[in-house]
Design a protein around this motif. Structure first.
Motif, PDB file in Angstrom:
ATOM      1  N   LEU A   1       0.852  -1.170   0.161  1.00 32.38           N
ATOM      2  CA  LEU A   1      -0.101   0.080   0.077  1.00 32.38           C
ATOM      3  C   LEU A   1       1.106   1.008  -0.150  1.00 32.38           C
ATOM      4  CD1 LEU A   1      -3.024   0.221   0.001  1.00 32.38           C
ATOM      5  CD2 LEU A   1      -2.987   0.607   2.385  1.00 32.38           C
ATOM      6  N   GLN A   2       1.906   1.083   0.692  1.00 25.18           N
ATOM      7  CA  GLN A   2       3.006   2.295   0.609  1.00 25.18           C
ATOM      8  C   GLN A   2       3.414   2.550  -0.605  1.00 25.18           C
ATOM      9  OE1 GLN A   2       5.839   1.047   3.625  1.00 25.18           O
ATOM     10  NE2 GLN A   2       4.183   1.164   5.532  1.00 25.18           N
TER      11      GLN A   2
ATOM     12  N   VAL B   1      11.772  13.594   2.148  1.00 24.85           N
ATOM     13  CA  VAL B   1      11.872  12.340   1.998  1.00 24.85           C
ATOM     14  C   VAL B   1      12.541  11.983   3.467  1.00 24.85           C
ATOM     15  CG1 VAL B   1      13.224  10.441   0.601  1.00 24.85           C
ATOM     16  CG2 VAL B   1      12.028  12.511  -0.340  1.00 24.85           C
ATOM     17  N   VAL B   2      11.965  11.058   4.210  1.00 22.55           N
ATOM     18  CA  VAL B   2      12.478  10.574   5.419  1.00 22.55           C
ATOM     19  C   VAL B   2      13.138   9.274   5.275  1.00 22.55           C
ATOM     20  CG1 VAL B   2      11.760  10.268   7.820  1.00 22.55           C
ATOM     21  CG2 VAL B   2      10.932  12.147   6.508  1.00 22.55           C
ATOM     22  N   GLU B   3      14.298   8.903   5.654  1.00 23.42           N
ATOM     23  CA  GLU B   3      14.707   7.554   5.802  1.00 23.42           C
ATOM     24  C   GLU B   3      14.930   7.121   7.194  1.00 23.42           C
ATOM     25  OE1 GLU B   3      16.396   4.138   4.224  1.00 23.42           O
ATOM     26  OE2 GLU B   3      15.617   5.911   3.049  1.00 23.42           O
ATOM     27  N   ARG B   4      14.612   6.169   7.457  1.00 24.94           N
ATOM     28  CA  ARG B   4      14.579   5.516   8.627  1.00 24.94           C
ATOM     29  C   ARG B   4      15.983   4.665   8.706  1.00 24.94           C
ATOM     30  NH1 ARG B   4      11.341   5.004  13.113  1.00 24.94           N
ATOM     31  NH2 ARG B   4       9.498   5.357  11.833  1.00 24.94           N
TER      32      ARG B   4
ATOM     33  N   GLU C   1       9.893   1.203   8.718  1.00 23.10           N
ATOM     34  CA  GLU C   1      11.166   0.852   8.255  1.00 23.10           C
ATOM     35  C   GLU C   1      11.461   1.565   6.615  1.00 23.10           C
ATOM     36  OE1 GLU C   1      10.064  -3.503   6.321  1.00 23.10           O
ATOM     37  OE2 GLU C   1      11.270  -3.321   8.243  1.00 23.10           O
ATOM     38  N   GLY C   2      12.389   1.841   6.375  1.00 19.67           N
ATOM     39  CA  GLY C   2      12.677   2.437   4.871  1.00 19.67           C
ATOM     40  C   GLY C   2      12.268   3.838   4.879  1.00 19.67           C
ATOM     41  N   THR C   3      11.716   4.044   3.583  1.00 18.08           N
ATOM     42  CA  THR C   3      11.722   5.737   3.324  1.00 18.08           C
ATOM     43  C   THR C   3      10.384   5.949   3.305  1.00 18.08           C
ATOM     44  OG1 THR C   3      13.801   5.498   1.766  1.00 18.08           O
ATOM     45  CG2 THR C   3      12.372   7.109   1.331  1.00 18.08           C
ATOM     46  N   THR C   4      10.023   7.216   3.799  1.00 18.80           N
ATOM     47  CA  THR C   4       8.765   7.631   3.767  1.00 18.80           C
ATOM     48  C   THR C   4       8.810   9.082   2.790  1.00 18.80           C
ATOM     49  OG1 THR C   4       8.048   6.795   5.883  1.00 18.80           O
ATOM     50  CG2 THR C   4       6.751   8.611   4.865  1.00 18.80           C
TER      51      THR C   4
END
Length: 228
Positions: A40-41, A145-148, A180-183
């Protein structure tokens, strides 16, 4: 007889979510799924890219019928030739549809001319360094862009990103972060100018995000953007 909602699939819901067409309760339910559903993301990110030009302010223009037909055909093709739904009816009329059509006439959507390189960067690090995220701003698309890098919210909770603009009376939610990952978050045009000089922060919230429009859980980290 099946309800009309049965005709909606995840791809259509994702498009309506990006366009902010969902009712409040439907949006909250969708965001609850979005927090943990990678497929879905991906759909949401795809639609954010595809529909980004809809945010450009374009004067309403009545398009030629031939252009209108080509645009609707293109949109239908992007949706995988799925059945007609209210989202396409919405795209077919009004200012937004006119804006899309004018953009097509002038050279097409996403012609690669935008600079998609982040210009600003911030690090969000909790006091104990158990949570580390990096955030970059792409001015051309008003995206953060947010990277965890490390850490995640507690079980059955989620991180929400907030903007505290200079001189603002209260924080504004920018959206929910993936565990987790990128948002990728598109900042509304009306508050985008405040991102560069404001403060961003992440809080711990229940699934679906804060129910009050303000942080309800602990603020994990905060930072300001600096030039790259």
């Amino acid at each position: 007889m099946s309800e009309p909602e049965d005709a909606y699939d995840d791809d259509t819901r994702a498009a309506e979510y990006v366009l902010r067409l969902l009712e409040d309760d439907m949006e909250r339910a969708f965001e609850a799924r979005l927090a943990n559903d990678r497929d879905l993301q991906s759909l949401v990110q795809s639609w954010e890219y595809y529909l980004a030009d809809l945010a450009v302010d374009i004067e309403e223009v009545e398009p030629p019928k031939a252009v209108r037909s080509r645009v609707l055909a293109s949109v239908a093709d992007r949706a995988g030739h799925r059945s007609w739904s209210p989202i396409w009816s919405w795209l077919a009329g009004g200012l937004v549809a006119a804006g899309v059509m004018v953009a097509v006439v002038l050279g097409g959507l996403f012609d690669g001319s935008d600079d998609l390189t982040p210009s600003f960067r911030a690090e969000l690090i909790s006091e104990d360094r158990s949570v580390i995220l990096t955030a970059g701003v792409i001015p051309a698309t008003h995206e953060i862009v947010v990277e965890r890098v490390a850490g995640a919210p507690p079980a059955e909770q989620i991180h929400e990103l907030w903007l505290i603009a200079d001189g603002a009376d209260a924080p504004v939610s920018l959206g929910l972060l993936q565990n987790e990952g990128t948002t990728r978050i598109r900042v509304p045009d009306e508050i985008a100018p405040g991102v560069r000089t404001g403060t961003i922060a992440i809080s711990i919230e229940p699934p679906g995000g804060s129910p009050t429009g303000a942080p309800t859980g602990p603020v994990v980290a905060a930072a300001q953007f600096s030039d790259l």
